[in-house]
Design a protein around this motif. Sequence first.
Motif, PDB file in Angstrom:
ATOM      1  N   THR A 164       2.576   3.333 -10.745  1.00 60.85           N
ATOM      2  CA  THR A 164       3.147   4.512 -10.111  1.00 60.85           C
ATOM      3  C   THR A 164       2.992   5.692 -11.060  1.00 60.85           C
ATOM      4  O   THR A 164       3.026   5.536 -12.280  1.00 60.85           O
ATOM      5  CB  THR A 164       4.638   4.325  -9.771  1.00 60.85           C
ATOM      6  OG1 THR A 164       5.367   4.061 -10.984  1.00 60.85           O
ATOM      7  CG2 THR A 164       4.837   3.172  -8.807  1.00 60.85           C
TER       8      THR A 164
ATOM      9  N   PRO B  16       8.395   1.967  -3.757  1.00 59.25           N
ATOM     10  CA  PRO B  16       7.070   1.338  -3.590  1.00 59.25           C
ATOM     11  C   PRO B  16       7.136   0.112  -2.685  1.00 59.25           C
ATOM     12  O   PRO B  16       6.950  -1.022  -3.131  1.00 59.25           O
ATOM     13  CB  PRO B  16       6.696   0.964  -5.023  1.00 59.25           C
ATOM     14  CG  PRO B  16       8.011   0.647  -5.670  1.00 59.25           C
ATOM     15  CD  PRO B  16       9.028   1.567  -5.029  1.00 59.25           C
TER      16      PRO B  16
ATOM     17  N   TYR C  44      -1.184   1.534  -1.036  1.00 55.06           N
ATOM     18  CA  TYR C  44      -0.999   2.774  -1.776  1.00 55.06           C
ATOM     19  C   TYR C  44      -0.192   3.747  -0.921  1.00 55.06           C
ATOM     20  O   TYR C  44      -0.148   3.647   0.299  1.00 55.06           O
ATOM     21  CB  TYR C  44      -2.336   3.396  -2.180  1.00 55.06           C
ATOM     22  CG  TYR C  44      -3.229   3.811  -1.033  1.00 55.06           C
ATOM     23  CD1 TYR C  44      -3.174   5.103  -0.503  1.00 55.06           C
ATOM     24  CD2 TYR C  44      -4.143   2.927  -0.478  1.00 55.06           C
ATOM     25  CE1 TYR C  44      -3.991   5.489   0.544  1.00 55.06           C
ATOM     26  CE2 TYR C  44      -4.972   3.305   0.566  1.00 55.06           C
ATOM     27  CZ  TYR C  44      -4.888   4.590   1.065  1.00 55.06           C
ATOM     28  OH  TYR C  44      -5.704   4.967   2.108  1.00 55.06           O
TER      29      TYR C  44
ATOM     30  N   TRP D 171       1.520   5.791  -5.624  1.00 56.66           N
ATOM     31  CA  TRP D 171       1.737   4.384  -5.979  1.00 56.66           C
ATOM     32  C   TRP D 171       0.556   3.579  -5.467  1.00 56.66           C
ATOM     33  O   TRP D 171       0.052   3.817  -4.373  1.00 56.66           O
ATOM     34  CB  TRP D 171       3.031   3.863  -5.346  1.00 56.66           C
ATOM     35  CG  TRP D 171       3.156   2.370  -5.330  1.00 56.66           C
ATOM     36  CD1 TRP D 171       3.203   1.538  -6.402  1.00 56.66           C
ATOM     37  CD2 TRP D 171       3.235   1.523  -4.163  1.00 56.66           C
ATOM     38  NE1 TRP D 171       3.317   0.227  -5.992  1.00 56.66           N
ATOM     39  CE2 TRP D 171       3.336   0.190  -4.621  1.00 56.66           C
ATOM     40  CE3 TRP D 171       3.239   1.770  -2.797  1.00 56.66           C
ATOM     41  CZ2 TRP D 171       3.431  -0.898  -3.746  1.00 56.66           C
ATOM     42  CZ3 TRP D 171       3.335   0.692  -1.924  1.00 56.66           C
ATOM     43  CH2 TRP D 171       3.430  -0.627  -2.405  1.00 56.66           C
TER      44      TRP D 171
END
Length: 720
Positions: free
Chosen positions: A324, A86, A392, A341
């Motif tokens: 997530t 992420p 994201y 995510w």
Amino acid sequence: KDLATSNTYQALSLLPGVNTFNHDATGLFGGGLTIRGFNSDQLGFTINGVPVNDSGNYAVFPQEYTDQENVCTQTLAQGAPDVESPHIGATGGSIGIITCDPEDKHRGRFTQTLGERNLSRTFLRVDSGRFLDNKAKVFVSLSHSSADKWKGEGGAKRDHLDTAFSFDLSSNVRIVGSLLYNRAVNNNIGTVSIAQLNTFGYNYDFSSTFTPGHLTPVGGTAQKEVGPSPQFYKLAINPFENAIGSISAVVRLAESTQLKVQPYMWYGYGTGGVQQRALSETAFLNTATGRTGAGRDLNGDGDTLDSIIVANSSVTKTNRPGVTAEVSHLIGSHSIKLGVWYERAQHKQTGPAVAVDANGNPADLWLRDGHITRPDGSDFNSRNWLTISPAYQAYFSDQFSFMNDRGLLQFGARALNITRKFTNFPNEGGSTINFNSQYTVEKKFNDVLPQLGARFNIDREQQVFANVGKNFRAPPNFAFAPTNGNVTITNGVAVLTGDIKAETSINTDIGYRLQTKAITFSATAFQVNFTDRQATAFDPNTLKSIYTNAGKARTRGVELEAGTTPINGWSLYGSLTVQQSKVLNDIRTSATAVLPTTGKHFALTPRTMAGLALQYSDGPLYARLKAKHTGNQYATLMNDEEVPSYMTADFDAGYKFSDMAFMKNPMIRLNVSNLGNTKYRNPSSGTVLNATAVGTQAAGTVFYYLGAPRFFSVSLSADF
């Protein structure tokens, strides 16, 4: 076996590709890290799956995150991060830290560490063991650490909490969670230039006295306080606190299908740098006119003619929730992952000021309370920024085996999106209208980052592998600040001066591994192609020096790593890195000046590094000698200031006694850092272009962190 106060960087120091140093031996003051020439703010860091790089500028603070006793796994990806990582700012790889689960059986553990420079650390961890029909378990640990600086006045104080739980709701549902909290106050360790080092010596640091201090107020007379030089150590301080909390639920949806969902929250508050500032009594913003020049009597002498020493610094407060979710599925020889995510980071950066008393103490070292205000009662701010960064990504990967599991092929990609919404509120940070105007810049960045990897087992002991992946780093939030020349206010509307792009890299690794009962060995050849590197440079289109894309670089090298299993108690580990990193373009610094950087070595990239650990272990006794050679490197992109090579060595030993009364596994450990008392230096950053003047381009100054001297510590621990 490492020193109890050591941090993440120190734990990685012997691995191939890793160039790291710490500001002191204890690890409490932080440090620096580059991997294959990429700085720590170009690497993605996660703790228990939570991204912890600063959401604005990607900075990493290794002393904040965990107590090393609670770390079970620490991983390093020198090339591309995992496809599920992420991160919006990782062009150079990733580092992941996983804390330990609670123990299955009840246990208490106590450790007391004492060492030179008044080091004291107390650690206590209690594990509940399994309860609720063996379905649940939890641990809580607390530590308090303090130490003096190795040079100059001041020190570090750190209080830390780690806690985690595990709850097996059923055979198909498991929930785990953790909370890590850190609160610390550090005096900064001063950096020095070569000129200062030659003039003032190795122990040169911040001033130990607040002299000449405050002047006696005299009405009607312009009084200019200058403060001590170098700055007073109590006004060079770094208080910070942060918390990382997450809960993860793993649910088996079917025999071969699993769902994992992890919401998290990252909170941080802190200030840093040097707070000492002479503030003019007429430097205040008139909020009615939007211009500076408003007067405020700071020393009570009835006029606004003076400049008074205050404590002023940048304060950052971050709230960063995210989540997530991933579905994994096994079908035949394929292992498939699909995930998403999302996070929304709110990054508030202000520059308040507080009064300083006659002894140089700030009214509030956290700069939370007692703010100096403008004539209208609002807070003075040397900056006032708000950055909202929703990010994201969606990702997938497929890993499948072939030839009866001799071969494995993995491919995947992540589609990453990040929006930088930066708002500048009127502040006293500068004299241009950009500082005094409220403006908002919103810019989106996105990319698709593919990855491909393969490995093939030649036989039971030998393997070859290859990996290639694309990485991405969105511009930091300060690229849109009024300090970087990137924004122009036209008729009250903010317009970006240049079109800054995300920097990207393509990392390729090809290698060989050998694993027998006696030895493991790996050899990796790598190449990194780095594009759209972000830096401050002159833009020939706008004729301004702005934070922009400064070109390309390429790094090539070989990494070797080997280790043995114990033979008569003896074992050995070693690593070797040989690399060459070159800048592939010149850098324009003005309308008439170009720095000929093409072919120069990239800064902070040692040509060679070697690590070695020799260990002996027999029953209750162990002893370990570690050594690290760091080859010469350049401190500037023009390669006109070189950093000499150096080698350091550490020694660790321990002995476990028989159980005594209520104490189980009592143990004593000795740690000696920098065994040879080596003196060395590392640049505090790699952003200086040239150390000697080139045409009309003035010389810059490189500042260095110096290596801390030899350091001894002893730890006593026991379970109960």
